[in-house]
Design a protein around this motif. Structure first.
Motif, short mmCIF file in Angstrom:
data_model
loop_
_atom_site.label_atom_id
_atom_site.label_comp_id
_atom_site.label_asym_id
_atom_site.label_seq_id
_atom_site.Cartn_x
_atom_site.Cartn_y
_atom_site.Cartn_z
N PHE A 119 -10.90 33.48 -52.39
CA PHE A 119 -9.63 34.17 -52.59
C PHE A 119 -9.70 35.03 -53.84
CE2 PHE A 119 -8.37 30.49 -50.07
CZ PHE A 119 -7.43 31.02 -49.19
N GLU A 120 -9.19 36.24 -53.71
CA GLU A 120 -8.97 37.12 -54.85
C GLU A 120 -7.84 38.06 -54.46
OE1 GLU A 120 -11.80 40.71 -55.28
OE2 GLU A 120 -13.13 39.08 -54.59
N PRO A 121 -7.26 38.80 -55.37
CA PRO A 121 -6.13 39.65 -55.02
C PRO A 121 -6.45 40.59 -53.85
CG PRO A 121 -6.31 39.51 -57.39
CD PRO A 121 -7.51 38.80 -56.83
N GLY A 122 -5.69 40.43 -52.78
CA GLY A 122 -5.84 41.31 -51.61
C GLY A 122 -6.91 40.90 -50.64
N VAL A 123 -7.68 39.84 -50.92
CA VAL A 123 -8.81 39.46 -50.06
C VAL A 123 -8.84 37.94 -49.91
CG1 VAL A 123 -11.32 39.50 -49.74
CG2 VAL A 123 -10.17 41.44 -50.81
N ALA A 124 -9.08 37.47 -48.68
CA ALA A 124 -9.29 36.05 -48.43
C ALA A 124 -10.31 35.89 -47.33
CB ALA A 124 -7.98 35.36 -48.05
N PHE A 125 -11.35 35.09 -47.56
CA PHE A 125 -12.37 34.78 -46.57
C PHE A 125 -12.36 33.28 -46.31
CE2 PHE A 125 -15.65 38.45 -47.41
CZ PHE A 125 -14.72 39.36 -46.91
N ALA A 126 -12.59 32.91 -45.06
CA ALA A 126 -12.71 31.50 -44.69
C ALA A 126 -13.94 31.32 -43.83
CB ALA A 126 -11.47 31.03 -43.93
N HIS A 127 -14.56 30.16 -43.96
CA HIS A 127 -15.81 29.90 -43.23
C HIS A 127 -15.86 28.44 -42.79
CE1 HIS A 127 -20.23 29.21 -42.80
NE2 HIS A 127 -20.16 30.41 -42.27
N VAL A 157 -19.71 37.59 -48.70
CA VAL A 157 -19.85 37.72 -47.25
C VAL A 157 -19.50 36.42 -46.55
CG1 VAL A 157 -22.29 37.00 -47.09
CG2 VAL A 157 -21.36 38.64 -45.43
N VAL A 158 -18.93 36.55 -45.36
CA VAL A 158 -18.85 35.45 -44.40
C VAL A 158 -19.57 35.92 -43.14
CG1 VAL A 158 -16.86 34.11 -45.15
CG2 VAL A 158 -16.50 36.20 -43.84
N PHE A 159 -20.35 35.03 -42.55
CA PHE A 159 -21.36 35.44 -41.57
C PHE A 159 -21.47 34.37 -40.48
CE2 PHE A 159 -26.15 34.68 -41.18
CZ PHE A 159 -26.33 35.49 -40.07
N ASN A 160 -21.51 34.82 -39.25
CA ASN A 160 -21.73 33.95 -38.10
C ASN A 160 -22.97 34.44 -37.38
OD1 ASN A 160 -21.51 32.36 -35.74
ND2 ASN A 160 -20.12 33.82 -34.78
N MET A 213 -28.77 37.78 -34.21
CA MET A 213 -27.43 37.76 -33.64
C MET A 213 -26.48 37.53 -34.81
SD MET A 213 -27.44 34.04 -31.76
CE MET A 213 -27.74 32.51 -32.68
N PHE A 214 -25.46 38.39 -34.91
CA PHE A 214 -24.62 38.26 -36.09
C PHE A 214 -23.28 38.96 -35.91
CE2 PHE A 214 -27.64 41.79 -36.71
CZ PHE A 214 -26.78 42.87 -36.90
N ALA A 215 -22.31 38.41 -36.60
CA ALA A 215 -21.04 39.08 -36.85
C ALA A 215 -20.70 38.71 -38.29
CB ALA A 215 -19.97 38.60 -35.89
N PHE A 216 -20.49 39.69 -39.13
CA PHE A 216 -20.18 39.37 -40.52
C PHE A 216 -19.17 40.36 -41.09
CE2 PHE A 216 -23.98 42.12 -41.04
CZ PHE A 216 -23.55 43.00 -42.03
N VAL A 217 -18.47 39.88 -42.13
CA VAL A 217 -17.53 40.71 -42.89
C VAL A 217 -17.89 40.55 -44.36
CG1 VAL A 217 -15.12 41.14 -43.46
CG2 VAL A 217 -15.73 40.42 -41.14
N LEU A 218 -18.04 41.66 -45.03
CA LEU A 218 -18.51 41.68 -46.42
C LEU A 218 -17.51 42.44 -47.28
CD1 LEU A 218 -22.11 42.40 -47.59
CD2 LEU A 218 -20.28 43.90 -48.39
N TRP A 219 -17.20 41.88 -48.47
CA TRP A 219 -16.31 42.53 -49.42
C TRP A 219 -17.10 42.93 -50.66
CZ3 TRP A 219 -12.39 45.25 -50.64
CH2 TRP A 219 -11.82 45.21 -51.92
N ASP A 220 -17.00 44.21 -51.01
CA ASP A 220 -17.63 44.74 -52.21
C ASP A 220 -16.52 45.13 -53.18
OD1 ASP A 220 -18.84 46.37 -54.19
OD2 ASP A 220 -20.47 46.90 -52.82
N ARG A 221 -16.31 44.31 -54.22
CA ARG A 221 -15.20 44.52 -55.14
C ARG A 221 -15.35 45.82 -55.93
NH1 ARG A 221 -15.95 40.48 -58.47
NH2 ARG A 221 -15.17 39.00 -56.93
#
Length: 642
Positions: A40-48, A72-75, A122-130
């Motif tokens: 968690f950070e302002p404006g962003v939340a990742f769960a895994h 990053v969160v990655f499947n 095989m992948f699906a991922f979401v990455l945040w670059d602050r």
């Protein structure tokens, strides 16, 4: 293998509500029962939700770079991560884990959006670059791993491995997309990029996008596509040798795991080839799992046993009753969207069996699409010869009339079932293949829908999905064209969806060596006569595997993972079919012509015609209404008069 979810505020730095993010993760617990992680950070939340496969000790997610500015969160799995680590270290990156996830953050830092081109897996991922205030979203080339997303009207971007993660957000609008209803009853699934709920999307295979603060919409763009050049003129011997080596490399990469590993073994060519290859690469007996059916018409376990004996595998078999239909509601909850492939039942069971023994299983999925293995491939190529010989202006009236007049003889031997062929010959190549692939044909869907719903569709037909992909196929080779369509539609929407949900329901990771993108690219260069020769599909694959597999496995008729729907609907499910299809819930949607539903049920149950595929699609749609949609399907919500 995991479940990912999260939120991103495109309008500012509002704190995503922790309880909602936790709920988005919790509804995907089955995908990752080992650990939960949050960022968690302002404006962003990742769960895994984590299923520990690579580096169980240190590979927790969300995972960040050295200074924590990239998260990053990655499947999925990056199979070539060990090759990329030295290259990234040479560029100055420091690794704290031995996981493939950490490769993603450092690859992004070095190569930006182009990093996905370096990944093999095989992948699906979401990455945040602050530092760049950038969200990067990507999915693998063949669509093995799923990714759903939506941009809410308040500017909050949601994502998840399954649609249920989005449904966990209280502001997510449960409004049915009418055109997706048409897509579903034509194809049996909702094809990418759309989703059954308006405003939600699936990221298409081989696509990615960047989202920044202030963005008002997501713009996925392709980073990869397959090109069927068909110009690699190898001899049968040379092509066979190279195919074996490429398969061996693909299997070897997918045998890297820090947990128990095995394989599905159906007794078909593809899974048998994968098991044979694993046996040659492993110093220990391979763990194999098979489902047997108590109905001989659907049972191919003897062929699986033949391969298991040849390679001395630790073979595990469980018998499934031919009346194993108790999963209907469970499947509806599992798939979130309407999904009409009845082989989801045995797939669920074989994943259930495999998970008792292993955490990772290799499968043979994807071979038919790249190697011309379906019966429909042979029939289409035969029909195409006649379409080429006669102009559409001649074919359409002649064969259209024959198609209308010829009876639908489901009871007859295949050679006498000419109605479908006549109907296909009255169409162009793309429309003919769509016709072949349709669960309910054009005239059936027209009869199925109410007048109000047909008006709401405004002339839309699901064939547009095939036309859209065909425009990018880049080939006029008859087999290559429909292989391309399969890779873009059926493989992703049906096969990969089925295997992902069924395996993840049991916290099992499934890997598909025949969907390795380098192997798929190479197969696309081979001439079509190396794949389909005469009436023999997968010709080059079978020739290549002759030294490794019995002829009875290689050259027997394809059986498939079928279940006895026709008998179920006339016997043990007779009353359930009537209650589900003819009850108030389906009537209240306003979607359906009630007299046609009555016709389907009555004619099937009396034995006049076999409407089992249509009834199953309707049964699963009704189960979706009860278990997922709630009140989302109402005439007013669909823009129809009530």
């Amino acid at each position: 293998m995991c479940g990912i979810a999260g939120m991103f505020d495109t309008r500012g730095r509002r704190e995503p509500p922790r309880e909602i993010v936790e709920r988005m993760a919790d509804v995907q617990r089955h995908r990752g029962p080992d650990e939960t992680g949050f960022h968690f950070e302002p404006g962003v939340a990742f769960a895994h939700r984590r299923l520990s496969v690579i580096d169980p000790t240190l590979g927790q997610q969300p995972l960040s770079n050295e200074d924590g500015s990239v998260v990053v969160v990655f499947n999925g799995e990056i199979y070539n991560f060990q090759e990329l680590v030295p290259e990234l270290k040479a560029l100055g990156h420091t690794f704290r884990t031995h996981s493939d996830t950490e490769v993603i953050v450092h690859a992004w830092e070095s190569w930006g959006e182009a990093c996905v081109a370096r990944f093999r897996g095989m992948f699906a991922f979401v990455l945040w670059d602050r530092k760049r205030e950038t969200l990067f979203v990507a999915r693998d080339r063949l669509g093995v791993k799923p990714l759903f997303y939506a941009l809410l009207d308040d500017g909050m971007f949601l994502f998840g491995s399954e649609l249920k993660a989005l449904l966990a957000h209280p502001r997510f609008p449960r409004e049915i997309e009418p055109e997706c209803v048409e897509d579903y009853f034509a194809l049996g699934y909702i094809p990418e990029p759309r989703c059954i709920f308006r405003g939600a999307f699936k990221l298409p295979p081989g696509e990615s996008f960047v989202l920044r603060r202030g963005d008002t919409q997501c713009r996925p763009a392709p980073y990869w596509d397959v090109r069927f050049t068909c110009d690699n003129r190898l001899s049968v011997e040379a092509a066979s040798d190279e195919l074996v080596e490429r398969l061996r490399e693909s299997v070897r990469l997918r045998m890297i795991a820090d947990v128990p590993l095995g394989a599905f073994l159906s007794g078909g060519v593809d899974s048998s080839a994968v098991v044979a290859t694993m046996a040659h690469l492993s110093s220990e007996p391979v763990n194999t799992c098979s489902i047997a059916f108590d109905d001989p018409a659907f049972n191919e376990s003897e062929f699986a046993a033949m391969v298991a004996r040849r390679y001395g595998t630790n073979h595990h078999v469980e018998t499934v009753a031919s009346d194993d239909f108790d999963l209907i509601d469970e499947l509806a909850r599992l798939y979130d969207e309407p999904y009409a492939d009845s082989s989801a039942i045995p797939t669920y069971r074989v994943c259930q069996l495999a998970r008792k023994r292993v955490t990772v299983a290799l499968s043979g999925d994807g071979g038919d699409e790249s190697l011309g293995g379906y019966r429909r491939h042979r029939l289409h190529v035969m029909e195409e010869r006649m379409r080429t010989a006669l102009p559409l202006g001649v074919r359409k009236p002649v064969f259209g009339l024959l198609g209308r007049l010829y009876p639908k003889a489901d009871w007859a031997p295949r050679v006498f079932r000419a109605k479908t062929t006549f109907e296909a010959l009255a169409r162009d190549s793309v429309e003919a293949y769509f016709h072949t692939m349709s669960v309910l044909r054009d005239n059936q869907r027209h009869a199925l829908y109410s007048n109000a719903f047909r008006a709401r569709l405004g002339g839309y037909s699901a064939v547009e999905v095939f036309h859209r992909h065909a425009r990018h196929a880049g080939t006029d080779d008859p087999l290559a064209l429909i292989q391309y369509l399969d890779l873009k539609t059926y493989l992703v929407g049906d096969i990969n969806t089925k295997v992902d949900r069924a395996s993840m329901a049991h916290s099992l990771e499934v890997r598909e060596p025949l969907m390795d993108h380098k192997l798929v690219e190479w197969l696309a260069t081979l001439p079509s006569d190396l794949k389909l020769r005469g009436m023999e599909g997968k010709f080059i694959f079978k020739k290549a595997m002759e030294p490794y597999l019995p002829a009875d496995v290689l050259y027997r008729p394809k059986m498939g993972f079928a279940v006895p729907l026709a008998r179920w609907f006339r016997g043990p499910l007779r009353e359930r079919v009537r209650e589900s299809l003819l009850g108030e819930r389906m009537a209240d949607t306003g979607l359906f012509n009630q007299s046609y539903l009555q016709h389907l049920v009555s004619d099937h149950q009396s034995g006049v015609k076999d409407y089992s595929a249509s009834i199953w699609a309707l049964l699963m749609f009704e189960a979706f209404l009860r278990n997922v949609a709630g009140d989302a399907v109402q005439p007013a919500a669909l823009g129809m008069a009530s």
